[in-house]
Design a protein around this motif. Structure first.
Motif, PDB file in Angstrom:
ATOM      1  N   ILE A 214      -8.017  10.432 -16.747  1.00 22.22           N
ATOM      2  CA  ILE A 214      -7.280  10.637 -15.504  1.00 22.22           C
ATOM      3  C   ILE A 214      -6.727   9.287 -15.058  1.00 22.22           C
ATOM      4  O   ILE A 214      -7.477   8.385 -14.688  1.00 22.22           O
ATOM      5  N   ARG A 215      -5.425   9.159 -15.124  1.00 20.92           N
ATOM      6  CA  ARG A 215      -4.773   7.904 -14.749  1.00 20.92           C
ATOM      7  C   ARG A 215      -4.341   7.977 -13.287  1.00 20.92           C
ATOM      8  O   ARG A 215      -3.568   8.850 -12.902  1.00 20.92           O
ATOM      9  N   LYS A 216      -4.833   7.035 -12.497  1.00 24.34           N
ATOM     10  CA  LYS A 216      -4.611   7.054 -11.058  1.00 24.34           C
ATOM     11  C   LYS A 216      -3.754   5.875 -10.618  1.00 24.34           C
ATOM     12  O   LYS A 216      -3.708   4.838 -11.281  1.00 24.34           O
ATOM     13  N   ASP A 217      -3.116   6.037  -9.478  1.00 27.07           N
ATOM     14  CA  ASP A 217      -2.391   4.943  -8.829  1.00 27.07           C
ATOM     15  C   ASP A 217      -3.386   3.813  -8.562  1.00 27.07           C
ATOM     16  O   ASP A 217      -4.418   4.015  -7.909  1.00 27.07           O
ATOM     17  N   ALA A 218      -3.094   2.624  -9.069  1.00 31.06           N
ATOM     18  CA  ALA A 218      -4.019   1.496  -8.921  1.00 31.06           C
ATOM     19  C   ALA A 218      -4.313   1.177  -7.464  1.00 31.06           C
ATOM     20  O   ALA A 218      -5.381   0.640  -7.141  1.00 31.06           O
ATOM     21  N   ASN A 219      -3.391   1.524  -6.577  1.00 30.73           N
ATOM     22  CA  ASN A 219      -3.578   1.216  -5.157  1.00 30.73           C
ATOM     23  C   ASN A 219      -4.397   2.264  -4.419  1.00 30.73           C
ATOM     24  O   ASN A 219      -4.600   2.155  -3.211  1.00 30.73           O
TER      25      ASN A 219
ATOM     26  N   PRO B 157      -5.362   2.642 -14.782  1.00 34.29           N
ATOM     27  CA  PRO B 157      -4.583   2.884 -13.558  1.00 34.29           C
ATOM     28  C   PRO B 157      -3.117   2.513 -13.790  1.00 34.29           C
ATOM     29  O   PRO B 157      -2.804   1.653 -14.610  1.00 34.29           O
ATOM     30  N   TYR B 158      -2.225   3.177 -13.085  1.00 36.45           N
ATOM     31  CA  TYR B 158      -0.815   2.822 -13.217  1.00 36.45           C
ATOM     32  C   TYR B 158      -0.356   1.994 -12.017  1.00 36.45           C
ATOM     33  O   TYR B 158      -0.822   2.168 -10.897  1.00 36.45           O
ATOM     34  N   TRP B 159       0.536   1.070 -12.304  1.00 31.55           N
ATOM     35  CA  TRP B 159       1.107   0.207 -11.276  1.00 31.55           C
ATOM     36  C   TRP B 159       2.286   0.938 -10.654  1.00 31.55           C
ATOM     37  O   TRP B 159       3.369   0.979 -11.221  1.00 31.55           O
ATOM     38  N   ASN B 160       2.061   1.515  -9.504  1.00 33.75           N
ATOM     39  CA  ASN B 160       3.105   2.258  -8.794  1.00 33.75           C
ATOM     40  C   ASN B 160       4.029   1.243  -8.123  1.00 33.75           C
ATOM     41  O   ASN B 160       3.774   0.789  -7.012  1.00 33.75           O
ATOM     42  N   TRP B 161       5.108   0.898  -8.802  1.00 27.78           N
ATOM     43  CA  TRP B 161       5.955  -0.212  -8.354  1.00 27.78           C
ATOM     44  C   TRP B 161       6.411  -0.113  -6.896  1.00 27.78           C
ATOM     45  O   TRP B 161       6.365  -1.121  -6.176  1.00 27.78           O
TER      46      TRP B 161
ATOM     47  N   TRP C   8       8.012   8.623 -18.355  1.00 31.44           N
ATOM     48  CA  TRP C   8       8.419   9.387 -19.549  1.00 31.44           C
ATOM     49  C   TRP C   8       7.727  10.744 -19.569  1.00 31.44           C
ATOM     50  O   TRP C   8       8.352  11.767 -19.854  1.00 31.44           O
ATOM     51  N   HIS C   9       6.436  10.767 -19.266  1.00 30.48           N
ATOM     52  CA  HIS C   9       5.661  12.009 -19.238  1.00 30.48           C
ATOM     53  C   HIS C   9       6.298  13.024 -18.284  1.00 30.48           C
ATOM     54  O   HIS C   9       6.474  14.201 -18.636  1.00 30.48           O
ATOM     55  N   GLU C  10       6.673  12.583 -17.097  1.00 34.39           N
ATOM     56  CA  GLU C  10       7.258  13.493 -16.112  1.00 34.39           C
ATOM     57  C   GLU C  10       8.673  13.901 -16.512  1.00 34.39           C
ATOM     58  O   GLU C  10       9.102  15.030 -16.242  1.00 34.39           O
ATOM     59  N   TRP C  11       9.395  12.999 -17.167  1.00 32.91           N
ATOM     60  CA  TRP C  11      10.727  13.338 -17.671  1.00 32.91           C
ATOM     61  C   TRP C  11      10.622  14.416 -18.746  1.00 32.91           C
ATOM     62  O   TRP C  11      11.435  15.347 -18.786  1.00 32.91           O
TER      63      TRP C  11
ATOM     64  N   GLU D  68      -3.964  12.697 -18.294  1.00 35.61           N
ATOM     65  CA  GLU D  68      -3.563  13.370 -17.060  1.00 35.61           C
ATOM     66  C   GLU D  68      -3.254  12.323 -15.997  1.00 35.61           C
ATOM     67  O   GLU D  68      -4.000  11.352 -15.842  1.00 35.61           O
ATOM     68  N   TYR D  69      -2.154  12.506 -15.292  1.00 39.40           N
ATOM     69  CA  TYR D  69      -1.812  11.629 -14.173  1.00 39.40           C
ATOM     70  C   TYR D  69      -2.184  12.318 -12.865  1.00 39.40           C
ATOM     71  O   TYR D  69      -2.067  13.541 -12.736  1.00 39.40           O
ATOM     72  N   ASP D  70      -2.606  11.532 -11.903  1.00 44.85           N
ATOM     73  CA  ASP D  70      -3.218  12.102 -10.705  1.00 44.85           C
ATOM     74  C   ASP D  70      -2.281  12.949  -9.857  1.00 44.85           C
ATOM     75  O   ASP D  70      -2.722  13.869  -9.174  1.00 44.85           O
ATOM     76  N   ASP D  71      -0.974  12.691  -9.906  1.00 43.51           N
ATOM     77  CA  ASP D  71      -0.076  13.427  -9.019  1.00 43.51           C
ATOM     78  C   ASP D  71       1.004  14.199  -9.770  1.00 43.51           C
ATOM     79  O   ASP D  71       1.996  14.617  -9.181  1.00 43.51           O
ATOM     80  N   THR D  72       0.819  14.381 -11.073  1.00 40.56           N
ATOM     81  CA  THR D  72       1.809  15.105 -11.862  1.00 40.56           C
ATOM     82  C   THR D  72       1.493  16.594 -11.851  1.00 40.56           C
ATOM     83  O   THR D  72       0.371  16.998 -12.162  1.00 40.56           O
ATOM     84  N   VAL D  73       2.464  17.388 -11.486  1.00 37.24           N
ATOM     85  CA  VAL D  73       2.305  18.838 -11.508  1.00 37.24           C
ATOM     86  C   VAL D  73       2.719  19.333 -12.890  1.00 37.24           C
ATOM     87  O   VAL D  73       3.864  19.163 -13.308  1.00 37.24           O
ATOM     88  N   ILE D  74       1.775  19.920 -13.607  1.00 35.84           N
ATOM     89  CA  ILE D  74       2.045  20.403 -14.957  1.00 35.84           C
ATOM     90  C   ILE D  74       2.604  21.817 -14.882  1.00 35.84           C
ATOM     91  O   ILE D  74       1.937  22.739 -14.413  1.00 35.84           O
ATOM     92  N   GLN D  75       3.830  21.963 -15.319  1.00 36.00           N
ATOM     93  CA  GLN D  75       4.452  23.279 -15.330  1.00 36.00           C
ATOM     94  C   GLN D  75       4.051  24.024 -16.604  1.00 36.00           C
ATOM     95  O   GLN D  75       4.016  23.439 -17.684  1.00 36.00           O
ATOM     96  N   PRO D  76       3.719  25.313 -16.485  1.00 33.97           N
ATOM     97  CA  PRO D  76       3.397  26.069 -17.700  1.00 33.97           C
ATOM     98  C   PRO D  76       4.591  26.098 -18.647  1.00 33.97           C
ATOM     99  O   PRO D  76       5.726  26.306 -18.224  1.00 33.97           O
ATOM    100  N   GLN D  77       4.326  25.853 -19.917  1.00 36.07           N
ATOM    101  CA  GLN D  77       5.399  25.808 -20.898  1.00 36.07           C
ATOM    102  C   GLN D  77       5.670  27.202 -21.463  1.00 36.07           C
ATOM    103  O   GLN D  77       4.735  27.951 -21.757  1.00 36.07           O
TER     104      GLN D  77
END
Length: 496
Positions: free
Chosen positions: A3-8, A79-83, A217-220, A269-278
């Motif tokens: 689970i990758r979270k916003d570092a902040n 954690p990801y660096w939310n610029w 990229w994941h969300e794209w 998994e990213y903490d705020d990404t909504v996974i749409q059913p494929q």
């Protein structure tokens, strides 16, 4: 599941867990190996090119596995660096996580990676002094905004010729920062000093930075499920969908772009990404009327599946006015390429005729031009006329037997051979001849697991693999190093 979270948004306990794991890898020498892996890769093979995103996805994935190992937490994610919220005063730069900016000379003097506690290495792995930073002092005083990220997220296709910093439109090129609002490159330049050269992974923020790049990229990919990775074929070696990526070691997953396209399948998994059913992959029924389809957006790739009931000859083909390019994968694995074709069918249509084993196969269809759109139809037929000669089996190599003469007679063609090992020992498989061959070894008893691959270990530009092999059946795939190359070769296996 990582689970990758916003570092902040991390808690104090999560700060401690991440820092402790990074420091443990540094003590083991593993962290510096990651620095060298990036530093000693070919710049143009992992940056300014289509493989930029998959190469770094695999890179941070591998570090994440090591962090999970030393921490004992299989859910630990980088954690990801939310610029947009990650400027100099953000909590990620606090003393208990990354530490902050460098002093007047650039030296970081606070936090767990401060001078005296953290030593960076050069591209030879030798100590190179303290970690250094100079926030916003290199001509780029601000970080990317959410508006700029949203702007890049709307760009298609993934990439296009000339597959470099001049590609436009290109989602990859915009994310990397050579055109558009400049996302990735700006982050490196904003931190400065230790984050500027190819040894930039010396700064742990590198991995948070690339985690943010990967999140975009994941969300794209979720937003544009039909916008596949490009180039599938025909690009520079190391950049095509099924090419091995530069300086990427063997590991729990493959080293090709196709092996890392699905973050969810990798357990990320990213903490705020909504996974749409494929939606389900459309099924083509062997022998049925052609399935109508179209490429409605430039750069789009359509995916189909079909079931082969028994071994035999089959033809997969398109019809219609569009110049299609087709790639076949399987059996039972959407990442194992069987064959590809551009114009073997009528007019500019694709056609693949192969002996196929029973199983599920996957078909990716795009248009030859990455900027074109158009309609087509696709079908699969059995070419077995019933009673008659048995379809030609996979050619068999005999240990210490005669060489088999063969040729790569068409662009993107690959030949498959099999051989049986009776006794555990060291065996050598090699090609000879004037053709620059690339060879991969699979098995035992399956064409799917890759054991080894090689380009030029043999004489001249020939491939050679020498491995200790256990009893079982093995398979060898041979292709030309160049996706457009052709030429004759011989292949042989010997004991020892």
């Amino acid at each position: 599941m990582a689970i990758r979270k916003d570092a902040n948004t991390l808690t104090a306990a999560e700060h401690t867990e991440f820092v402790t794991a990074i420091q443990a890898l540094k003590t083991e020498g593993i962290y510096d190996q990651f620095v060298l892996r990036h530093a000693n890769a070919i710049m143009s093979a992992i940056h300014r090119c289509p493989a930029f995103l998959p190469w770094h996805r695999r890179f941070i994935f591998d570090l994440e596995l090591e962090l999970q190992r030393v921490s004992g937490n299989s859910n630990l994610g980088i954690p990801y660096w939310n610029w947009p919220s990650g400027g100099a005063n953000a909590s990620m730069w606090n003393d208990d996580l990354l530490g902050g900016n460098g002093d007047a000379s650039g030296v970081v003097r606070n936090g767990p990676f401060r001078t005296g506690q953290w030593t960076i290495v050069n591209s030879s792995g030798l100590p190179a002094g303290p970690l250094m930073r100079a926030f916003g002092q290199n001509g780029l005083p601000t970080l990317p905004t959410q508006t700029e990220i949203d702007q890049v997220m709307a760009v298609t296709p993934y990439d296009m010729p000339s597959w470099n910093i001049n590609s436009n439109p290109s989602f990859r090129n915009q994310v990397e920062g050579w055109i558009g609002p400049n996302l990735h490159n700006r982050g490196h330049v904003w931190v400065g000093v230790s984050m500027l050269p190819m040894t930039s992974p010396n700064d742990p923020v590198f991995f948070m930075h690339h985690c943010m790049v990967d999140k975009i990229w994941h969300e794209w990919q979720i937003r544009f499920p039909n916008q596949g990775y490009l180039p599938a074929n025909g690009g520079p070696f190391g950049q095509n969908l099924t090419d091995p990526m530069n300086n990427t070691p063997s590991g729990p997953i493959g080293s090709r772009p196709i092996d890392v396209l699905n973050s969810i399948a990798l357990g990320i998994e990213y903490d705020d990404t909504v996974i749409q059913p494929q939606p389900p992959i459309p099924l083509i029924v062997v022998g049925a009327n052609p399935t109508q389809a179209d490429i409605g957006t430039a750069g789009e790739t359509d995916v189909f599946r079909f079931e082969i009931p028994s071994f035999g000859p089959y033809t997969i083909y398109t019809t219609g006015p569009s110049d299609t390019f087709m790639t076949l994968f399987g059996p039972n694995d959407p990442n194992i390429e069987v064959a590809s074709d551009d114009d073997a069918g009528e007019n500019f249509n694709s056609q693949i005729t192969r002996n196929l084993s029973a199983g599920t196969y996957y078909l990716r269809i795009r248009l030859y031009s990455s900027s074109a759109t158009g309609n087509y139809a696709v079908a699969v037929r059995s070419d077995d006329a019933g009673p008659g000669p048995t379809p030609i089996p996979i050619p068999e190599l005999v240990v210490d037997g005669a060489s088999i003469s063969a040729a790569i007679s068409a662009a993107n063609e690959s030949d498959v051979y099999r051989f049986n090992i009776i006794t555990s020992d060291t065996y050598t498989i090699q090609t000879n001849g004037p053709t620059d061959t690339f060879m991969s070894l699979h098995g035992p008893n399956s064409q799917i697991p890759e054991i080894a691959s090689n380009d030029d270990a043999g004489v001249s530009f020939n491939a050679l693999i020498r491995r200790q092999l256990a009893p079982g059946e093995y398979f060898v795939r041979v292709r030309h190093y160049s996706p457009i190359g052709t030429g004759p070769y011989t292949i042989r296996i010997t004991r020892g």
